[in-house]
Design a protein around this motif. Structure first.
Motif, PDB file in Angstrom:
ATOM      1  N   ASP A 131      -7.819   6.531  -0.542  1.00  0.00           N
ATOM      2  CA  ASP A 131      -6.978   5.421  -0.058  1.00  0.00           C
ATOM      3  C   ASP A 131      -7.942   4.306   0.344  1.00  0.00           C
ATOM      4  OD1 ASP A 131      -5.579   3.630   1.555  1.00  0.00           O
ATOM      5  OD2 ASP A 131      -4.147   5.157   2.222  1.00  0.00           O
TER       6      ASP A 131
ATOM      7  N   GLY B   6       0.830  -1.195   0.000  1.00  0.00           N
ATOM      8  CA  GLY B   6       0.000   0.000   0.000  1.00  0.00           C
ATOM      9  C   GLY B   6       0.866   1.248   0.000  1.00  0.00           C
ATOM     10  N   SER B   7       1.959   1.203   0.738  1.00  0.00           N
ATOM     11  CA  SER B   7       2.847   2.364   0.784  1.00  0.00           C
ATOM     12  C   SER B   7       3.392   2.684  -0.603  1.00  0.00           C
ATOM     13  CB  SER B   7       4.025   2.089   1.722  1.00  0.00           C
ATOM     14  OG  SER B   7       3.547   1.782   3.005  1.00  0.00           O
TER      15      SER B   7
ATOM     16  N   GLN C 272      -7.441  -0.274   3.092  1.00  0.00           N
ATOM     17  CA  GLN C 272      -8.115  -1.113   4.085  1.00  0.00           C
ATOM     18  C   GLN C 272      -9.545  -1.470   3.692  1.00  0.00           C
ATOM     19  OE1 GLN C 272      -7.954  -0.750   8.210  1.00  0.00           O
ATOM     20  NE2 GLN C 272      -5.992   0.298   8.297  1.00  0.00           N
TER      21      GLN C 272
ATOM     22  N   LYS D  27      -3.514  -4.269   0.905  1.00  0.00           N
ATOM     23  CA  LYS D  27      -3.895  -5.345   1.842  1.00  0.00           C
ATOM     24  C   LYS D  27      -4.706  -6.511   1.247  1.00  0.00           C
ATOM     25  CE  LYS D  27      -3.606  -2.359   5.937  1.00  0.00           C
ATOM     26  NZ  LYS D  27      -2.464  -2.836   6.719  1.00  0.00           N
TER      27      LYS D  27
ATOM     28  N   TYR E 210      -3.454   7.448   8.492  1.00  0.00           N
ATOM     29  CA  TYR E 210      -2.212   6.720   8.224  1.00  0.00           C
ATOM     30  C   TYR E 210      -2.237   6.288   6.769  1.00  0.00           C
ATOM     31  CZ  TYR E 210       1.378   3.187   7.989  1.00  0.00           C
ATOM     32  OH  TYR E 210       2.490   2.468   7.609  1.00  0.00           O
ATOM     33  N   HIS E 211      -1.121   6.560   6.042  1.00  0.00           N
ATOM     34  CA  HIS E 211      -1.107   6.223   4.615  1.00  0.00           C
ATOM     35  C   HIS E 211       0.111   5.430   4.167  1.00  0.00           C
ATOM     36  CE1 HIS E 211      -4.768   8.415   3.776  1.00  0.00           C
ATOM     37  NE2 HIS E 211      -4.288   9.463   4.455  1.00  0.00           N
TER      38      HIS E 211
ATOM     39  N   GLU F 252      -8.715   8.159   3.467  1.00  0.00           N
ATOM     40  CA  GLU F 252      -9.339   6.832   3.407  1.00  0.00           C
ATOM     41  C   GLU F 252     -10.838   7.050   3.233  1.00  0.00           C
ATOM     42  OE1 GLU F 252      -8.137   3.319   5.909  1.00  0.00           O
ATOM     43  OE2 GLU F 252      -7.546   4.996   7.182  1.00  0.00           O
TER      44      GLU F 252
HETATM   45  C1  LIG Z   1      -5.061   3.211   4.926  1.00  0.00           C
HETATM   46  C2  LIG Z   1      -3.714   2.654   4.658  1.00  0.00           C
HETATM   47  N1  LIG Z   1      -2.999   3.106   3.632  1.00  0.00           N
HETATM   48  C3  LIG Z   1      -1.777   2.618   3.344  1.00  0.00           C
HETATM   49  C4  LIG Z   1      -1.197   1.667   4.117  1.00  0.00           C
HETATM   50  C5  LIG Z   1       0.169   1.157   3.803  1.00  0.00           C
HETATM   51  O1  LIG Z   1       0.104  -0.136   3.286  1.00  0.00           O
HETATM   52  P1  LIG Z   1       1.347  -1.122   3.401  1.00  0.00           P
HETATM   53  O2  LIG Z   1       1.540  -1.480   4.838  1.00  0.00           O
HETATM   54  O3  LIG Z   1       0.930  -2.275   2.562  1.00  0.00           O
HETATM   55  O4  LIG Z   1       2.535  -0.440   2.839  1.00  0.00           O
HETATM   56  C6  LIG Z   1      -1.904   1.167   5.216  1.00  0.00           C
HETATM   57  C7  LIG Z   1      -1.333   0.127   6.078  1.00  0.00           C
HETATM   58  O5  LIG Z   1      -1.728  -0.146   7.173  1.00  0.00           O
HETATM   59  C8  LIG Z   1      -3.193   1.674   5.500  1.00  0.00           C
HETATM   60  O6  LIG Z   1      -3.906   1.221   6.516  1.00  0.00           O
END
Ligand SMILES: Cc1ncc(COP(=O)(O)O)c(C=O)c1O
Length: 1017
Positions: free
Chosen positions: A825, A690-691, A828, A855, A717-718, A792
């Motif tokens: 985003d 996700g990051s 989740q 995810k 959180y992103h 989100e």
């Molecule tokens: C809303 C949201 N965006 C992005 C991410 C980042 O994803 P990743 O851990 O796969 O890099 C997360 C991870 O918890 C998240 O909850």
């Protein structure tokens, strides 16, 4: 027929020597050999060593000719076998004849002398007996198809004629011995005789006693030859094995083991049929019955012929031992030795149980898999519980266990199948098969729970028997159920140590549906004098009566018992991890993590869990406890979903490369994925997390707008890279964070529950959106403008916050008016979790410019995606190549495709909507009873319960939320806490979550809330 009383020939050595040279052209040294009916000489000549047989005059010519023809046949067909070879007479005939002065005619036969010493004079090891079996198997294979009129003899030694022994019974002096033989003969009449005509028949040797079997003293494990075909005849093939066994078993510590060695050896060369092996035990007994009755008869008629009686005493000893054995168990040993299931269908039963493991009704409630389990220490001889149990002090044993279970939070104690135990000290635990061995291995599965625990049948059943076994340390209340599931051979389950109420309630023939009550765990007064537990045992042999089912077995035949009495653990719903731990212990892993991993890698729970397996909605820990996973949204369609696993494995086994080469999967997946989105969102890009997807999104937005200013929601959180930490107030505002960067602008969390009391609900969207307008205004004040608005679609870390209806519409309009991109985003909340839609932003009636996903996308396979408009994609195409080594590889795309398949084919969005609505309803019901539940919210399977000190002040109940979360874990479900005050219970169960799962979760939540509010936790 040969007259057994006709005197043996009486030629002198000189006469015999003359016969040898005259008829067979052999001259040499002769010596006398023992014989019952004939006269035999050993002849050592220049042309080798020979045996000259002067055949009893009463023997019909056809029988002598038969033997000669038999030897000729074997010589021609199996010259490699170490058997006597026939030397033809000088006349060219197979036999010669001599007439005595008294006018008696005798046939003469010359066969080669076989070197070796009789097996009777060496040890009958399992090795040599196996070799004997092989030798006989090879010989009988060579005899297949051979026939001769003389083979159709009527011979007392033919096991088919064992019933004739009944007429000789009166020669047996002792009444008990007669009764013993009568028992075997009754069995013979009832079960053997009717089946004999259907068995394979041929010419066999029929007398492989240990004087007729030779071994090489240099190689005592190998049979060096078989001699004396005097009893050969046409009869059932299995008689060959039975006769050999009857002799080999005499005075052996483990007679059935000896027979098993012979049978296995024979089977290896000449495969036996199950129906033949099934009669072997009785045929052995039949042969012994023939032997002892003939001896008894002859002893009366002759003056105690020592040769005839030679094996009489050992034969009686063996008969007595066989009489003490359960023929079905002995047969199980023999069957297994030949590679058959110990009982017909045992393997199929075990397979069927394994295949259907998920479908059994739980035998205790809640399901045993979900209970905290530990082994009961019966495997430790000196343990106080073991000592107390063996001493018939059940209260002391229970007291120890109850205290131990309470201290360690154990609800289910386990006594595993196969465990070696010293509690079995009585005389009845002597092995009936192996002299001097005790039965110490537990052949059932013990489940220890409090007396009164209700026990339910995992499968539909018919009650086979109900009884009360009163013996001390017996079973007490005992029920046997017969199960005949479709596609599975019938089998029995035995339920021991029950309360006596079952005996009053059930009767043989009663039908029980799956899940019906069988009984209750009895207290020590009713259960045979034990700490309360259930002894559950499967018998693959449905014919065995409850009391005949062996509860404890000897080590020697544990493999046989495993097949006959398979471990009931799977039927009882116990995960295999209950019994065997692999890898490092929990503390060892914690220590190893400390030693070699980042110290700030977080671990859930103060007592961390080690999971070793996932299965649908369940995670199974290293001690076999299944936790209902209501928290981890990565396993979107259930842990280890077979379709996804298969897709990944198949593609990984075929090809995994990168996007520089053409492959079907990436385009197929891009098409399938974009088809779930509004038409504007038509260009996909793939990443591994996700990051990474959010980082790519950031590059695109900055590139597209030429700006880097971002508006984010508070407590969002992103992602884990620095540029995403900078966009994550949840990180930069908390411990270790560096605070907000100048290019980042925070808007308020649009949390309706915590909106000012004077805001009308219908105004929430507009009023919260005003916070975004303020940020745009603030930017403008600095001469800046937004590159993007990132949120989100349901803020999760902020506490499962559902945006007020219309919020995103308001915000998107403002951001776009200021020239920024709108980003959803969905890492989740995407992929149908909200039930009503594929994507949570759709519930707000907007279309973002970019959507990021992660995810659940690969059900655990590390992958992520970004989907955008053609316009944004075009602007990103600025000349710089885009390459991501792993992103969009064939394996990841196969995983992604498989996840979409499962969601679509299983109609899982509908399931999420239905189960989610049901959960909300149940949570609201709880809310009515628990003041601390301030708010219940959810959409599909994305759910939150906000806990407060009191509903008016809405002071976050952080400590309570932790207690509930821990209590839920203790009871076997996983949830989380979230929100700025960690006071929101967060639940994101997999899309396959069933109503039963939902009920289980609610039951656990209810119980935990009650325990916590009552101050018990
Ligand atoms: C809303 C949201 N965006 C992005 C991410 C980042 O994803 P990743 O851990 O796969 O890099 C997360 C991870 O918890 C998240 O909850």
């Amino acid at each position: 027929m040969t007259d057994l009383d006709h005197p043996a020939p009486e030629f002198s050595r000189e006469q015999a020597g003359r016969l040898a040279s005259e008829h067979f052209g052999l001259a040499g040294e002769l010596s006398r050999l023992d014989s019952e009916r004939d006269q035999n000489f050993r002849l050592v000549s220049d042309a080798g060593e020979w045996t000259l047989k002067i055949i009893n005059a009463s023997e019909p010519a056809v029988e002598s000719e038969f033997q000669a023809a038999l030897l000729e046949h074997l010589g021609a067909v199996a010259p490699q076998l170490a058997l006597p070879r026939l030397r033809k007479a000088a006349s060219g005939a197979a036999l010669a004849t001599v007439t005595t002065a008294a006018g008696t005619r005798h046939a003469l036969r010359m066969v080669s002398w076989l070197p070796g010493s009789p097996l009777a004079e060496s040890e009958r090891t399992s090795e040599v007996l196996h070799s004997l079996g092989r030798m006989l198997g090879r010989m009988d294979r060579a005899l297949q198809g051979f026939i001769h009129p003389g083979a159709l003899r009527v011979l007392d030694w033919d096991v088919r004629r064992a019933d004739q022994s009944r007429a000789r019974l009166h020669h047996v002096a002792d009444a008990a011995d007669r009764a013993l033989l009568a028992r075997f003969l009754d069995r013979f009449d009832a079960t053997v005789a009717p089946r004999l005509p259907a068995l394979r028949a041929q010419v066999i040797h029929n007398d492989a006693n240990d004087w007729n079997v030779l071994v090489d003293p240099q190689q005592p494990g190998e049979v060096a030859g078989v001699i004396d075909f005097g009893d050969a005849l046409h009869t059932v093939v299995i008689a060959e094995v039975a006769v050999a066994c009857a002799y080999a078993m005499l005075d052996q510590d483990d007679p059935i083991g000896a027979a098993a060695s012979i049978a296995a050896g024979f089977h290896a060369e000449y495969p036996l049929r199950e129906e033949e092996v099934d009669l072997l035990f009785d045929l052995i007994a039949a042969r012994l019955a023939i032997s002892v009755t003939l001896s008894a008869q002859r002893r009366e008629r002759t003056a105690d012929n020592p040769y005839l009686a030679i094996s009489e005493a050992p034969a009686w000893r063996l008969l007595r031992r066989l009489d003490a054995m359960n023929p079905r168990f002995a047969t199980a040993i023999l069957r297994q030795a030949c590679g058959f299931d110990a009982a017909v269908g045992a393997g199929a039963i075990i397979d069927w149980i394994d295949r259907n493991a998920r479908n059994f009704a739980p035998i205790v409630r809640p399901h045993p898999a979900t209970l905290a389990k530990a082994l009961v220490p019966y495997g430790e001889a000196d343990h106080p519980m073991t000592v107390a149990s063996a001493a018939a002090e059940p209260q002391a044993a229970s007291a120890w266990w109850d205290a131990h279970a309470a201290e360690h939070g154990i609800t289910l104690g386990i006594g595993p199948w196969g465990e070696a135990r010293t509690v079995y000290s009585g005389d009845m635990f002597r092995s009936r098969f192996v002299e001097g061995e005790r039965r110490i291995h537990h052949l059932g599965l013990d489940l220890f729970m409090p007396a009164g625990t209700k026990l339910h049948t995992p499968l539909a059943a018919v009650v086979k028997s109900v009884e009360i076994e009163e013996d001390p340390l017996g079973y007490g209340g005992l029920v046997a159920l017969l199960h005949e599931p479709e596609g599975c051979p019938p089998f029995v389950t035995l339920w021991g140590h029950l309360a006596h109420e079952a005996a009053a309630r059930l009767k043989p023939g009663d039908r029980l549906e799956a899940g019906a009550l069988v009984g209750e765990m009895g207290n020590h007064a009713e259960n045979g004098g034990w700490a309360p537990h259930l002894h559950l045992q499967i018998s693959a042999d449905p014919e065995l009566a409850a009391r005949d089912i062996l509860g404890v077995g000897e080590a020697r035949y544990l493999d046989v018992w495993r097949s006959l009495f398979p471990d009931a653990a799977t039927l009882a719903g116990l995960p295999p991890e209950t019994f065997a731990q692999t890898g490092r212990s929990r503390p060892e892993i914690v220590a190893a993590r400390k030693a070699s991993l980042l110290p700030n890698l977080s671990i859930s729970y103060s007592e961390p869990i080690k999971f070793v397996r996932g299965d649908g909605a369940w995670l199974i820990d290293d001690r076999g406890r299944a936790y209902l996973d209501c928290f981890n949204n990565v396993c979107h369609v259930g842990h280890a979903h077979p379709h996804v696993v298969e897709a990944i494995a198949t593609q990984a086994a075929r090809l995994n490369t990168n996007t520089r080469y053409l492959h079907d999967n990436i385009v197929a997946y891009a098409e399938r994925l974009t088809a779930t989105l509004p038409p504007e969102l038509c260009v996909a890009s793939f990443a591994c997390s996700g990051s990474e997807a959010n980082s790519l999104m950031l590059r695109m937005a900055r590139n597209h707008t030429g700006r880097e200013e971002a508006i984010v929601l508070d407590w969002a959180y992103h992602g884990t890279t620095q540029e995403l930490i900078d966009l994550s107030p949840y990180k930069y505002k908390r411990k270790g964070g560096n605070g907000r960067m100048p290019h980042v602008f925070e808007a308020a969390i649009p949390d309706s529950y915590r909106a000012p009391a004077d805001w009308p609900v219908e105004e929430h969207a507009r009023r919260f959106a005003a916070s975004v307008a303020e940020q745009i205004e603030a930017m403008r004040g600095q001469g800046r403008a937004p590159a993007l608005f990132l949120a989100e679609s349901i803020p999760s870390v902020a506490g499962q916050v559902f945006l007020p209806q219309g919020y995103l519409k308001e915000v998107y309009a403002m951001v776009r008016a200021a020239g920024g991109l709108c980003v959803a985003d969905e890492v989740q909340v995407g992929f149908g979790r909200v039930g009503s839609h594929w994507w949570a932003f759709e519930t707000q009636g907007v279309v973002p410019d970019i959507v990021t996903m992660g995810k659940p996308i690969g059900n655990g396979h590390p992958m992520a995606a970004l989907v955008t408009t053609r316009e944004v994609a075009a602007s990103f195409n600025n000349g710089m190549e885009y390459f991501n080594t792993f992103g969009g590889n064939p394996v990841s795309c196969a995983a992604g495709l498989a996840v979409l398949d499962v969601i679509e084919q299983g109609d899982l969005r509908r399931n999420a909507a239905e189960i989610g609505a049901y959960l909300l309803e149940r949570f609201r019901d709880m809310q009515a009873r628990h003041e601390a539940i301030g708010d219940v919210r959810g959409m599909g399977l994305f759910l939150g319960i906000e806990l407060v000190e009191d509903r008016r002040s809405k002071v976050p109940a952080t400590a309570l939320a932790k207690k509930i979360c821990d209590g839920v874990r203790r009871r076997g479900a996983l949830i989380g806490t979230e929100g700025p005050h960690d006071n929101v219970l967060k639940m994101r169960p997999p899309m396959i979550f069933t109503r039963a799962n939902a009920d289980h979760l609610v039951a656990i939540l209810e119980e935990t809330f009650e325990a916590v509010s009552a101050g018990r936790e």
